[in-house]
Design a protein around this motif. Structure first.
Motif, PDB file in Angstrom:
ATOM      1  N   GLY A   1       6.392 -22.749  24.283  1.00  0.00           N
ATOM      2  CA  GLY A   1       6.080 -24.080  23.798  1.00  0.00           C
ATOM      3  C   GLY A   1       7.341 -24.887  23.590  1.00  0.00           C
ATOM      4  N   TYR A   2       7.251 -25.922  22.757  1.00  0.00           N
ATOM      5  CA  TYR A   2       8.431 -26.747  22.498  1.00  0.00           C
ATOM      6  C   TYR A   2       8.307 -27.442  21.149  1.00  0.00           C
ATOM      7  CZ  TYR A   2       5.612 -30.845  23.856  1.00  0.00           C
ATOM      8  OH  TYR A   2       4.650 -31.808  23.933  1.00  0.00           O
ATOM      9  N   ARG A   3       9.451 -27.912  20.661  1.00  0.00           N
ATOM     10  CA  ARG A   3       9.506 -28.765  19.476  1.00  0.00           C
ATOM     11  C   ARG A   3      10.236 -30.044  19.863  1.00  0.00           C
ATOM     12  NH1 ARG A   3      11.304 -24.062  15.151  1.00  0.00           N
ATOM     13  NH2 ARG A   3       9.235 -23.127  14.921  1.00  0.00           N
ATOM     14  N   LEU A   4       9.667 -31.181  19.475  1.00  0.00           N
ATOM     15  CA  LEU A   4      10.210 -32.478  19.865  1.00  0.00           C
ATOM     16  C   LEU A   4      10.291 -33.410  18.672  1.00  0.00           C
ATOM     17  CD1 LEU A   4      10.860 -34.722  22.094  1.00  0.00           C
ATOM     18  CD2 LEU A   4       8.384 -35.185  22.034  1.00  0.00           C
ATOM     19  N   ALA A   5      11.391 -34.134  18.581  1.00  0.00           N
ATOM     20  CA  ALA A   5      11.513 -35.225  17.617  1.00  0.00           C
ATOM     21  C   ALA A   5      12.209 -36.385  18.328  1.00  0.00           C
ATOM     22  CB  ALA A   5      12.309 -34.802  16.398  1.00  0.00           C
ATOM     23  N   ILE A   6      11.655 -37.583  18.176  1.00  0.00           N
ATOM     24  CA  ILE A   6      12.254 -38.793  18.742  1.00  0.00           C
ATOM     25  C   ILE A   6      12.522 -39.754  17.598  1.00  0.00           C
ATOM     26  CG2 ILE A   6      12.017 -40.665  20.407  1.00  0.00           C
ATOM     27  CD1 ILE A   6      10.020 -38.981  21.948  1.00  0.00           C
TER      28      ILE A   6
ATOM     29  N   GLY B   1      14.084 -43.389  16.027  1.00  0.00           N
ATOM     30  CA  GLY B   1      14.338 -44.776  16.376  1.00  0.00           C
ATOM     31  C   GLY B   1      14.737 -45.576  15.157  1.00  0.00           C
ATOM     32  N   THR B   2      15.027 -46.829  15.385  1.00  0.00           N
ATOM     33  CA  THR B   2      15.504 -47.686  14.295  1.00  0.00           C
ATOM     34  C   THR B   2      14.418 -48.000  13.279  1.00  0.00           C
ATOM     35  OG1 THR B   2      15.057 -49.605  15.704  1.00  0.00           O
ATOM     36  CG2 THR B   2      17.323 -48.746  15.687  1.00  0.00           C
ATOM     37  N   ARG B   3      13.149 -47.690  13.604  1.00  0.00           N
ATOM     38  CA  ARG B   3      12.060 -47.977  12.673  1.00  0.00           C
ATOM     39  C   ARG B   3      11.244 -46.744  12.282  1.00  0.00           C
ATOM     40  NH1 ARG B   3       9.539 -53.690  15.006  1.00  0.00           N
ATOM     41  NH2 ARG B   3      11.491 -54.890  14.878  1.00  0.00           N
ATOM     42  N   GLY B   4      11.607 -45.573  12.829  1.00  0.00           N
ATOM     43  CA  GLY B   4      10.821 -44.396  12.466  1.00  0.00           C
ATOM     44  C   GLY B   4      11.089 -43.205  13.358  1.00  0.00           C
ATOM     45  N   ARG B   5      10.191 -42.236  13.285  1.00  0.00           N
ATOM     46  CA  ARG B   5      10.397 -40.946  13.944  1.00  0.00           C
ATOM     47  C   ARG B   5       9.052 -40.383  14.384  1.00  0.00           C
ATOM     48  NH1 ARG B   5      13.978 -36.318  13.474  1.00  0.00           N
ATOM     49  NH2 ARG B   5      12.860 -34.342  13.219  1.00  0.00           N
ATOM     50  N   LEU B   6       9.028 -39.761  15.584  1.00  0.00           N
ATOM     51  CA  LEU B   6       7.869 -39.027  16.066  1.00  0.00           C
ATOM     52  C   LEU B   6       8.215 -37.548  16.144  1.00  0.00           C
ATOM     53  CD1 LEU B   6       6.820 -41.294  19.092  1.00  0.00           C
ATOM     54  CD2 LEU B   6       5.769 -41.255  16.818  1.00  0.00           C
ATOM     55  N   GLU B   7       7.275 -36.705  15.756  1.00  0.00           N
ATOM     56  CA  GLU B   7       7.464 -35.258  15.855  1.00  0.00           C
ATOM     57  C   GLU B   7       6.211 -34.622  16.440  1.00  0.00           C
ATOM     58  OE1 GLU B   7       8.324 -33.389  12.163  1.00  0.00           O
ATOM     59  OE2 GLU B   7      10.204 -34.466  11.804  1.00  0.00           O
ATOM     60  N   THR B   8       6.398 -33.579  17.244  1.00  0.00           N
ATOM     61  CA  THR B   8       5.275 -32.776  17.702  1.00  0.00           C
ATOM     62  C   THR B   8       5.771 -31.383  18.049  1.00  0.00           C
ATOM     63  OG1 THR B   8       3.336 -32.705  19.175  1.00  0.00           O
ATOM     64  CG2 THR B   8       5.430 -33.362  20.170  1.00  0.00           C
ATOM     65  N   GLN B   9       4.860 -30.420  17.986  1.00  0.00           N
ATOM     66  CA  GLN B   9       5.164 -29.050  18.404  1.00  0.00           C
ATOM     67  C   GLN B   9       4.002 -28.526  19.215  1.00  0.00           C
ATOM     68  OE1 GLN B   9       6.110 -26.260  15.274  1.00  0.00           O
ATOM     69  NE2 GLN B   9       6.562 -24.610  16.705  1.00  0.00           N
ATOM     70  N   GLU B  10       4.318 -27.919  20.355  1.00  0.00           N
ATOM     71  CA  GLU B  10       3.290 -27.344  21.204  1.00  0.00           C
ATOM     72  C   GLU B  10       3.457 -25.839  21.289  1.00  0.00           C
ATOM     73  OE1 GLU B  10       1.769 -27.047  25.806  1.00  0.00           O
ATOM     74  OE2 GLU B  10       3.829 -26.846  25.165  1.00  0.00           O
ATOM     75  N   PHE B  11       2.327 -25.132  21.250  1.00  0.00           N
ATOM     76  CA  PHE B  11       2.294 -23.701  21.553  1.00  0.00           C
ATOM     77  C   PHE B  11       1.509 -23.558  22.844  1.00  0.00           C
ATOM     78  CE2 PHE B  11       2.941 -23.745  16.987  1.00  0.00           C
ATOM     79  CZ  PHE B  11       3.905 -22.762  16.803  1.00  0.00           C
ATOM     80  N   HIS B  12       2.203 -23.204  23.921  1.00  0.00           N
ATOM     81  CA  HIS B  12       1.576 -23.098  25.232  1.00  0.00           C
ATOM     82  C   HIS B  12       1.047 -21.683  25.445  1.00  0.00           C
ATOM     83  CE1 HIS B  12       0.741 -24.033  29.354  1.00  0.00           C
ATOM     84  NE2 HIS B  12       1.473 -23.036  29.782  1.00  0.00           N
ATOM     85  N   ALA B  13       0.030 -21.568  26.310  1.00  0.00           N
ATOM     86  CA  ALA B  13      -0.552 -20.264  26.665  1.00  0.00           C
ATOM     87  C   ALA B  13      -0.896 -19.462  25.422  1.00  0.00           C
ATOM     88  CB  ALA B  13       0.405 -19.475  27.562  1.00  0.00           C
TER      89      ALA B  13
ATOM     90  N   PRO C   1      -2.417 -17.000  15.393  1.00  0.00           N
ATOM     91  CA  PRO C   1      -3.154 -18.258  15.559  1.00  0.00           C
ATOM     92  C   PRO C   1      -2.190 -19.436  15.709  1.00  0.00           C
ATOM     93  CG  PRO C   1      -3.955 -17.012  13.661  1.00  0.00           C
ATOM     94  CD  PRO C   1      -2.673 -16.359  14.094  1.00  0.00           C
ATOM     95  N   VAL C   2      -2.567 -20.405  16.553  1.00  0.00           N
ATOM     96  CA  VAL C   2      -1.725 -21.586  16.744  1.00  0.00           C
ATOM     97  C   VAL C   2      -2.560 -22.843  16.473  1.00  0.00           C
ATOM     98  CG1 VAL C   2      -0.242 -20.446  18.401  1.00  0.00           C
ATOM     99  CG2 VAL C   2      -2.214 -21.726  19.213  1.00  0.00           C
ATOM    100  N   PRO C   3      -1.953 -23.875  15.884  1.00  0.00           N
ATOM    101  CA  PRO C   3      -2.696 -25.099  15.570  1.00  0.00           C
ATOM    102  C   PRO C   3      -2.896 -25.971  16.796  1.00  0.00           C
ATOM    103  CG  PRO C   3      -0.396 -25.331  14.935  1.00  0.00           C
ATOM    104  CD  PRO C   3      -0.557 -23.916  15.418  1.00  0.00           C
ATOM    105  N   VAL C   4      -3.871 -26.873  16.718  1.00  0.00           N
ATOM    106  CA  VAL C   4      -4.051 -27.889  17.750  1.00  0.00           C
ATOM    107  C   VAL C   4      -2.873 -28.852  17.673  1.00  0.00           C
ATOM    108  CG1 VAL C   4      -5.497 -29.821  18.503  1.00  0.00           C
ATOM    109  CG2 VAL C   4      -6.558 -27.703  17.703  1.00  0.00           C
ATOM    110  N   GLN C   5      -2.344 -29.237  18.823  1.00  0.00           N
ATOM    111  CA  GLN C   5      -1.179 -30.103  18.845  1.00  0.00           C
ATOM    112  C   GLN C   5      -1.541 -31.526  18.421  1.00  0.00           C
ATOM    113  OE1 GLN C   5       0.801 -30.423  22.626  1.00  0.00           O
ATOM    114  NE2 GLN C   5       2.651 -31.325  21.752  1.00  0.00           N
ATOM    115  N   THR C   6      -0.738 -32.079  17.529  1.00  0.00           N
ATOM    116  CA  THR C   6      -0.869 -33.463  17.096  1.00  0.00           C
ATOM    117  C   THR C   6       0.522 -34.109  17.144  1.00  0.00           C
ATOM    118  OG1 THR C   6      -0.549 -32.849  14.780  1.00  0.00           O
ATOM    119  CG2 THR C   6      -2.831 -32.979  15.578  1.00  0.00           C
ATOM    120  N   ILE C   7       0.576 -35.402  16.880  1.00  0.00           N
ATOM    121  CA  ILE C   7       1.842 -36.129  16.784  1.00  0.00           C
ATOM    122  C   ILE C   7       1.974 -36.659  15.362  1.00  0.00           C
ATOM    123  CG2 ILE C   7       3.237 -38.042  17.672  1.00  0.00           C
ATOM    124  CD1 ILE C   7       1.387 -37.983  20.184  1.00  0.00           C
ATOM    125  N   ASP C   8       3.086 -36.379  14.710  1.00  0.00           N
ATOM    126  CA  ASP C   8       3.351 -36.927  13.385  1.00  0.00           C
ATOM    127  C   ASP C   8       4.262 -38.140  13.524  1.00  0.00           C
ATOM    128  OD1 ASP C   8       1.835 -35.128  11.917  1.00  0.00           O
ATOM    129  OD2 ASP C   8       3.468 -33.670  11.795  1.00  0.00           O
TER     130      ASP C   8
END
Length: 432
Positions: free
Chosen positions: A316-321, A323-335, A342-349
């Motif tokens: 899977g992966y971990r991502l954070a983006i 910016g000057t007004r905020g931040r996006l985060e997500t984590q994926e568990f593949h396969a 147990p792995v959670p359903v992927q969402t975007i924070d």
């Protein structure tokens, strides 16, 4: 209806293109010819898709004969990475459109030849970066376009390839840099393309560290230093932790999404001529890295902190983006079928710079690569969706940028110095 010829009758060609063309897009796409270096691959293809029997087949030196004899509208390129540039350029010289598997090429020099050929041609190149089409990734693109985080300043992306998938690259042709450009090109072009597309910026400089930590003869879990072993015939495989984790003592233990295919044991209907995809992951001919950490600078000022590891307990992966007004985060568990917890359903924070967190749920679609495969195939064979407010199908320039970033990574690893990415377009391959 458009006529297509396919260069490279690989498992990817059969599963990603041929099957859907026959089953889903049969009123839009006709397969007019097949080309491959190994005649056995035609037999395997016809065994899997009997309706193709009678389609003319060609060897690599017969490309011109194939074009003259079949009169195609487009060429699909899906063989080993080092063959892509040759067929792409030849197709463009005939003013044919090209659909190519990623990576588009394996060196900056090859990318330059493709860009120059496309500039002179009526044909256009599309690179099948299906990760863009995954619903979660498209939603990230939309959130950035909506201005949720303002101007993008930095990206943190950590990618994890599990011991099953990661080891598969070191069993197959990918393990030689001359075939694949190394995994910073073969695999990481997916990741570099995603980041560039999300933030609408071009990579200009990279500095990286990398190593061969797990595979090759010095791998700590190598049961014996001995070359030219194969999983199907190895007499120490029960002492190999990688083999036993996924295969056990019987072939029945192989997961359904077997990356090394039917030919894993060098026999059976999927076996090919002079090629086995079950070579030992500890062989001394391996000359690529399995671990990278890199810093990449983009033309509009964004910075990427990137890592990828090809021997991790889960995928899977971990991502954070940021910016000057905020931040996006997500984590994926593949396969998830290969993950022993147990792995959670992927969402975007979404975190505004000043305010409380918002969790964004995404409607997922069925199909390979997180639902991306069916969507990219629709764009390829039906034309781009006019309702999308942004470009998503990858062209040759974006395909080149992803290869250049991957080449810069491994060249920085070798030199210990930063690499100017765009300059690699003009460096001869002899410097590899």
């Amino acid at each position: 209806m458009k006529k297509y010829v396919i260069c490279g009758v690989s498992g990817r060609a059969m599963n990603m293109f041929i099957g859907p063309m026959l089953q889903t897009f049969s009123t839009h796409a006709e397969i007019a010819g097949l080309l491959d270096v190994d005649p056995r691959r035609f037999e395997v293809c016809f065994e899997k898709y009997p309706q193709l029997k009678g389609v003319p087949v060609y060897s690599p030196e017969q490309f011109e004969d194939m074009v003259r004899g079949t009169g195609p509208d487009a060429v699909i390129v899906a063989g080993a990475d080092h063959t892509h540039e040759t067929y792409i350029v030849k197709a463009l010289e005939h003013d044919l459109d090209v659909i190519t598997e990623k990576p588009m090429a394996v060196t900056g020099e090859e990318c330059r030849k493709i860009l120059e050929a496309e500039a002179k041609s009526k044909g256009r190149v599309s690179v099948t970066f299906n990760y863009r089409y995954m619903p979660i990734h498209a939603r990230i693109k939309e959130l950035i376009l909506e201005g949720k985080i303002g101007r993008v300043t930095s990206v943190d992306l950590n990618w994890y390839i599990d011991t099953y998938h990661g080891a598969s690259y070191f069993k197959r042709w990918n393990r030689k840099r001359s075939n694949s450009g190394g995994l910073s090109i073969h695999k990481s072009t997916h990741h570099f393309d995603l980041v560039s597309w999300w933030i609408d910026q071009t990579p200009v400089e990279a500095f990286a560290y990398g190593a061969l930590n797990y595979y090759g003869p010095e791998g700590e879990l190598n049961p014996r230093k001995e070359d030219r072993r194969y999983c199907g015939t190895c007499n120490v495989k029960q002492d190999c932790a990688y083999y036993m984790r996924w295969f056990g003592r019987s072939r029945e233990a192989v997961p359904k999404d077997d990356h090394i295919g039917e030919a894993a044991f060098g026999k059976g209907p999927g076996s090919y001529t002079n090629y086995r995809p079950d070579a030992c992951i500890f062989d001394s001919e391996i000359d690529i890295e399995d671990t990278y950490t890199a810093a990449v600078k983009f033309d509009k000022g964004a910075l990427l902190s990137y890592s990828v590891n090809f021997s991790v307990p889960y995928e899977g992966y971990r991502l954070a983006i940021n910016g000057t007004r905020g931040r996006l985060e997500t984590q994926e568990f593949h396969a998830p079928g290969r993950i022993p917890f147990p792995v959670p359903v992927q969402t975007i924070d979404y975190f505004p710079l000043f305010g409380s967190k918002e969790t964004i749920h995404v409607v997922f679609t069925e199909g390979g690569h997180g639902g991306g495969d069916p969507l990219i195939l629709e764009d390829l064979f039906l034309g781009p969706d006019p309702r999308k407010p942004y470009e998503i199908l990858t062209g040759a320039r974006a395909g080149a940028n992803s290869v250049l970033a991957g080449e810069a990574i491994w060249k920085s690893v070798k030199s210990g110095a930063p690499v100017r990415i765009q300059e690699l377009l003009y460096q001869e391959s002899a410097s590899r």
